[in-house]
Design an enzyme around this catalytic site. Sequence first.
Site, PDB file in Angstrom:
ATOM      1  N   ASN A  59     145.445  -6.344  18.010  1.00  0.00           N
ATOM      2  CA  ASN A  59     144.390  -6.574  18.998  1.00  0.00           C
ATOM      3  C   ASN A  59     143.464  -5.492  19.388  1.00  0.00           C
ATOM      4  O   ASN A  59     143.862  -4.342  18.920  1.00  0.00           O
ATOM      5  CB  ASN A  59     144.769  -7.143  20.342  1.00  0.00           C
ATOM      6  CG  ASN A  59     145.877  -6.385  21.007  1.00  0.00           C
ATOM      7  OD1 ASN A  59     145.567  -5.065  21.351  1.00  0.00           O
ATOM      8  ND2 ASN A  59     147.229  -6.653  21.100  1.00  0.00           N
ATOM      9  N   ASP A  64     151.905  -7.958  14.443  1.00  0.00           N
ATOM     10  CA  ASP A  64     151.794  -6.995  15.182  1.00  0.00           C
ATOM     11  C   ASP A  64     153.056  -6.359  15.602  1.00  0.00           C
ATOM     12  O   ASP A  64     153.706  -5.288  15.504  1.00  0.00           O
ATOM     13  CB  ASP A  64     150.938  -6.965  16.153  1.00  0.00           C
ATOM     14  CG  ASP A  64     150.257  -5.730  17.059  1.00  0.00           C
ATOM     15  OD1 ASP A  64     149.343  -5.992  18.037  1.00  0.00           O
ATOM     16  OD2 ASP A  64     150.716  -4.743  16.304  1.00  0.00           O
ATOM     17  N   SER A  76     144.193 -13.473  12.019  1.00  0.00           N
ATOM     18  CA  SER A  76     143.607 -14.317  12.865  1.00  0.00           C
ATOM     19  C   SER A  76     144.138 -15.927  13.096  1.00  0.00           C
ATOM     20  O   SER A  76     143.841 -16.762  13.672  1.00  0.00           O
ATOM     21  CB  SER A  76     142.238 -14.557  12.775  1.00  0.00           C
ATOM     22  OG  SER A  76     141.660 -13.209  13.583  1.00  0.00           O
TER      23      SER A  76
HETATM   24  N1  APR Z   1     155.127 -10.919   7.829  1.00  0.00           N
HETATM   25  C1  APR Z   1     153.960 -11.505   7.645  1.00  0.00           C
HETATM   26  N2  APR Z   1     153.194 -12.219   8.031  1.00  0.00           N
HETATM   27  C2  APR Z   1     153.705 -12.622   9.579  1.00  0.00           C
HETATM   28  C3  APR Z   1     154.786 -11.981  10.080  1.00  0.00           C
HETATM   29  C4  APR Z   1     155.448 -11.081   9.322  1.00  0.00           C
HETATM   30  N3  APR Z   1     156.606 -10.431   9.659  1.00  0.00           N
HETATM   31  N4  APR Z   1     154.865 -12.413  11.402  1.00  0.00           N
HETATM   32  C5  APR Z   1     153.925 -13.286  11.679  1.00  0.00           C
HETATM   33  N5  APR Z   1     153.040 -13.407  10.527  1.00  0.00           N
HETATM   34  C6  APR Z   1     151.837 -14.275  10.299  1.00  0.00           C
HETATM   35  C7  APR Z   1     151.833 -15.530  11.188  1.00  0.00           C
HETATM   36  O1  APR Z   1     152.609 -16.544  10.882  1.00  0.00           O
HETATM   37  C8  APR Z   1     150.305 -15.822  11.013  1.00  0.00           C
HETATM   38  O2  APR Z   1     150.149 -16.621  10.030  1.00  0.00           O
HETATM   39  O3  APR Z   1     150.852 -13.526  10.463  1.00  0.00           O
HETATM   40  C9  APR Z   1     149.764 -14.317  10.799  1.00  0.00           C
HETATM   41  C10 APR Z   1     148.864 -13.668  11.740  1.00  0.00           C
HETATM   42  O4  APR Z   1     149.344 -14.347  13.180  1.00  0.00           O
HETATM   43  P1  APR Z   1     149.617 -13.360  14.354  1.00  0.00           P
HETATM   44  O5  APR Z   1     150.319 -12.092  14.271  1.00  0.00           O
HETATM   45  O6  APR Z   1     149.787 -14.036  15.541  1.00  0.00           O
HETATM   46  O7  APR Z   1     148.091 -12.383  14.525  1.00  0.00           O
HETATM   47  P2  APR Z   1     146.560 -13.012  15.012  1.00  0.00           P
HETATM   48  O8  APR Z   1     146.354 -14.626  14.738  1.00  0.00           O
HETATM   49  O9  APR Z   1     145.735 -12.164  14.181  1.00  0.00           O
HETATM   50  O10 APR Z   1     146.481 -12.708  16.488  1.00  0.00           O
HETATM   51  C11 APR Z   1     146.678 -11.168  16.865  1.00  0.00           C
HETATM   52  O11 APR Z   1     148.306 -11.610  18.304  1.00  0.00           O
HETATM   53  O12 APR Z   1     150.431 -10.413  17.964  1.00  0.00           O
HETATM   54  C12 APR Z   1     149.310 -10.291  18.768  1.00  0.00           C
HETATM   55  O13 APR Z   1     148.865  -8.167  19.138  1.00  0.00           O
HETATM   56  C13 APR Z   1     148.514  -9.127  18.206  1.00  0.00           C
HETATM   57  O14 APR Z   1     146.943 -10.033  19.985  1.00  0.00           O
HETATM   58  C14 APR Z   1     147.103 -10.008  18.641  1.00  0.00           C
HETATM   59  C15 APR Z   1     147.096 -11.287  18.227  1.00  0.00           C
END
Ligand code: APR
Length: 171
Positions: A25, A35, A118
């Site tokens: 983020n 993240d 995202s």
């Molecule tokens: N390895 C690979 N992919 C992953 C992992 C992992 N360990 N953990 C989660 N994902 C995938 C999720 O399933 C999703 O398909 O990463 C993709 C992105 O999801 P999010 O992590 O929720 O990220 P995003 O949708 O971009 O939202 C970002 O979420 O975690 C918070 O700090 C971050 O505020 C920011 C927001």
Amino acid sequence: MNERIEVVFGDITKLEVDAIVNAANSKLLGGGGVDGAIHRAAGPGLLEECRSLGGCPTGEARITKGYRLAAKWVIHTVGPIWRGGAYCEDELLAKAYRNSLKLAEENRIKTIAFPAISTGAYGFPVERASLIAAAEISGFLEDNGSIEKVLLVCFSERAERCYLRALEESR
Ligand code: APR
């Protein structure tokens, strides 16, 4: 060119690549999802370095070391929050991929792994996001020969299906 892009299923924090991309983020101070997983695996040094960066606008990217991760670098990018599609979400997502790849090239990174930016907490429809990711990455690799391998890391079977289909369409 497309042999340089591969869809893989699993945990991005385990990958032995030059760089993994974090779906962060704009504060760059950690969070949930990928993240949170990256910060947990990298250890406290990552957050310490992130604090010195002063955040990152949506669509842009910043680079840090990888600390305890197998990857040497982490490229932090901020994807758009999905708000229905009328707020430049497609272009901002494309920018996040493009700026991450530019940063990788500038740092002579040869292998890089992206999560599905995202498509989790930020709610971007995964079918739509996968088409944008595949088109942006394919386009970049056509113009830039230095990056040898881009991994699209999926964390659900649905995402994997979407990314495989999107890659086929971008060939
Ligand atoms: N390895 C690979 N992919 C992953 C992992 C992992 N360990 N953990 C989660 N994902 C995938 C999720 O399933 C999703 O398909 O990463 C993709 C992105 O999801 P999010 O992590 O929720 O990220 P995003 O949708 O971009 O939202 C970002 O979420 O975690 C918070 O700090 C971050 O505020 C920011 C927001």
